[in-house]
Motif scaffolding. Structure first.
Motif: not given
Ligand code: FAD
Length: 545
Positions: A249-260
């Motif tokens: 995410r722009r500006g966010a320190q942590t990414p988000r993870w998804f199991s797709c």
């Protein structure tokens, strides 16, 4: 004469006129032929044919006077309503009206047709036997030569089943949406052109957070990770399960993870031109995507991994410090050795060395011995296997590892990660070390700048087959004259060079080059320093140092 008989007689009259016009008797006055022509020009179809056509048309047709009194109704009208022509001729069309149609609809209908316009709409009608049906009706005014309404032509068909089908479809859609919205995972149906055809609450919630259309981000990430190509047909068995996708995410320190997980479904093709298309003509498909957020469990795993990396990097740092210290000693030792060699050369050329020759030789021997033992003591570079590397992930890890020093220096970090970045073949530890050098340098520059507001911005992006990492700071910057010198071994431009041997950028450059990439200082950057690292993601790096 009954009404049915009168219609038959009317047909015969038209027939007779047609025959007369086909071969008018000689001497018939022109005015008479013209008058009959108004009923049906002989150059066109005979009037009888029009009557037959209307009579046999499969749609219910009625013709009324301007007050809606029925003058004629066809066979389909009788079939649909149950009213014979004799039942309805002379009656108002309201004979079909059930009490379910609101008065405003009739008022709108009349207002339209009185204005000599065509009215289209739906009414609730009832049949002779009392059964109700939905009538899709078109009323068209027929004008006489002086422009006034002479008749109304009404055409209607039964759309009860169509309406029931639409209602069932709408109900099914509501049911599906309610079930999808209740599901905690992200669900989206993505068309072959990338448009979202169906989504749920969890998907919509992502829209705001990711700063981009989540469908595009997921499809791009899946294409890069497993080569899934939505635009390229594929069959319904061509799906995937439990693929972990990282979205930054722009500006966010942590990414988000998804199991797709996803399945292909043949896309809706409602274009008229596709009506006769055969099944084997190659269908477009859409993707039913189900994405479960696994950020928390990923973070836990990552925390453990980070600790391992921290220990690994500390060890690597220690070895590196030793390498730098020994290299510096070797570098410094070379100077006296060179002086001794020069002095010995002078003695050899007959200069008076006051018998210093043997002493110099001894000093040279022990110097060279010291150089050799230092060379032996120099720890070798650690061999590391190349692996698939995501630079966003590495930047994120190094930032986490540098948190303490960044906080201590009061640096605000603006982390602008590309939401999806192609993976590259690389040596993770080497690349982490490269990033650490750059982040440490930027921190040191900000410390030395003495600025109140200290900012470091890190950006990643894909550019012409390269993954680009840009590290910027609003510190003092590097002058044009020094943009190349800073890469020289043991060059140190810091005012406080306590922990710096001047090897950081040299090592960083070595790592970039060994990955087939480059590192450069942006000469045009104003207001601080910007360093670009470019790493190709198409060609693979070998297992170098
Ligand atoms: P009405 O009192 O007859 O009409 C309701 C309202 O319509 C009135 O308050 C008035 O505002 C307006 N209105 C009615 N007649 C006129 C008029 N002559 N001039 C101006 N405004 C008027 N109705 C159906 O229910 N089913 C049909 O299939 C159908 N087919 C029609 C086909 C044609 C060609 C035409 C011309 C009309 C058709 N109508 C049909 C409408 C029908 O004539 C009636 O107006 C309607 O059925 C309502 O009848 P009602 O007795 O309930 O009320």
């Amino acid at each position: 004469m009954s009404k049915r008989q009168s219609t038959a007689v009317y047909g015969e009259v038209i027939d007779a006129i047609s025959r007369f016009l086909a071969a008018p008797p000689e001497g018939t006055p022109r005015e008479i032929i013209r008058a009959f022509d108004l009923l049906g020009d002989k150059d066109f179809l005979p009037p009888k044919l029009f009557l037959e056509t209307v009579e046999q048309a499969p749609v219910a047709i009625s013709i009324t006077d301007p007050a809606a009194r029925i003058l004629y109704s066809n066979a389909a009208f009788e079939k649909l309503t149950g009213y014979t022509r004799d039942d309805v001729v002379g009656l108002n069309e309201s004979v079909l009206s059930s009490n379910s149609t609101p008065m405003e609809v009739y008022q709108g209908l009349w207002q339209t047709i009185k204005e000599k316009k065509v009215w289209r709409g739906t009414l609730v009608n009832h049949r002779k036997n009392g059964g109700e049906y939905l009538a899709e009706l078109i009323i068209s005014p027929v004008l006489n030569p002086d422009g006034r309404v002479a008749y109304f032509l009404g055409m209607h068909r039964d759309v009860t089943e169509l309406h029931a089908l639409e209602q069932r479809l709408a109900f099914q859609k509501k049911l599906t949406e309610a079930a999808l919205d209740a599901a905690p995972m992200v669900v989206a149906m993505i068309g072959s052109d990338g448009r979202v055809l169906l989504d749920n609450h969890a998907y919509k919630a992502l829209l705001g957070d990711l700063g981009g259309e989540p469908a595009t981000l997921f499809v791009d990430a899946l294409q890069q990770q497993i080569g899934f190509d939505l635009s390229n047909g594929g069959d319904e068995s061509d799906g995937f399960t439990n693929i972990d996708v990282r979205l930054d995410r722009r500006g966010a320190q942590t990414p988000r993870w998804f199991s797709c997980s996803g399945v292909r479904i043949v896309d809706l093709d409602d274009a008229a031109g596709s009506y006769f298309r055969r099944d084997d003509d190659g269908e477009r498909s859409c993707l039913l995507l189900i994405a479960n957020e696994v950020t928390e469990s990923r973070n836990r795993v990552n925390e453990a991994r980070l600790n391992m990396i921290r220990a690994n990097m500390a060890e690597q740092q220690m070895v590196q410090t030793m390498r730098e210290a020994i290299s510096a000693s070797l570098f410094k030792l070379q100077a006296p050795i060179n002086i001794i060699k020069a002095a010995m050369a002078m003695c050899a050329h007959g200069n008076d060395c006051c018998g210093m020759g043997p002493v110099l030789q001894q000093a040279l021997d022990s110097g060279e011995e010291a150089v050799e033992s230092l060379h032996h003591a120099l720890p070798g570079p650690r061999a590391e296997q190349a692996a698939s590397v995501n630079m966003n992930e590495l930047v994120h890890e190094v930032l986490r590892l540098s948190t303490d020093s960044l906080l201590a220096a009061g640096v605000v970090v603006d982390w602008r990660a590309a939401p999806v970045l192609p993976a590259l073949r690389g040596r993770p530890n080497g690349l982490r070390a490269l990033l650490k050098y750059l982040i440490d340098n930027a921190t040191q520059a900000l410390n030395e700048s003495g600025r109140d507001y200290r900012e470091m911005r890190i950006e990643t992006r894909e550019e012409n087959g390269d993954v680009v990492v840009a590290v910027m700071d609003n510190g003092p910057g590097i002058s044009d004259a020094h943009t190349l010198r800073v890469f020289e071994p043991f060059y140190c431009g810091w005012e406080h060079s306590r922990d710096h041997s001047g090897m950081g950028l040299t090592m960083a450059q070595e790592v970039a080059i060994s990955h087939g990439g480059s590192i450069e200082i942006d000469r045009h950057f104003i207001g601080g320093c910007r360093v670009f690292v470019r790493l190709p993601y198409v060609s693979s790096a070998g297992d170098g140092p």
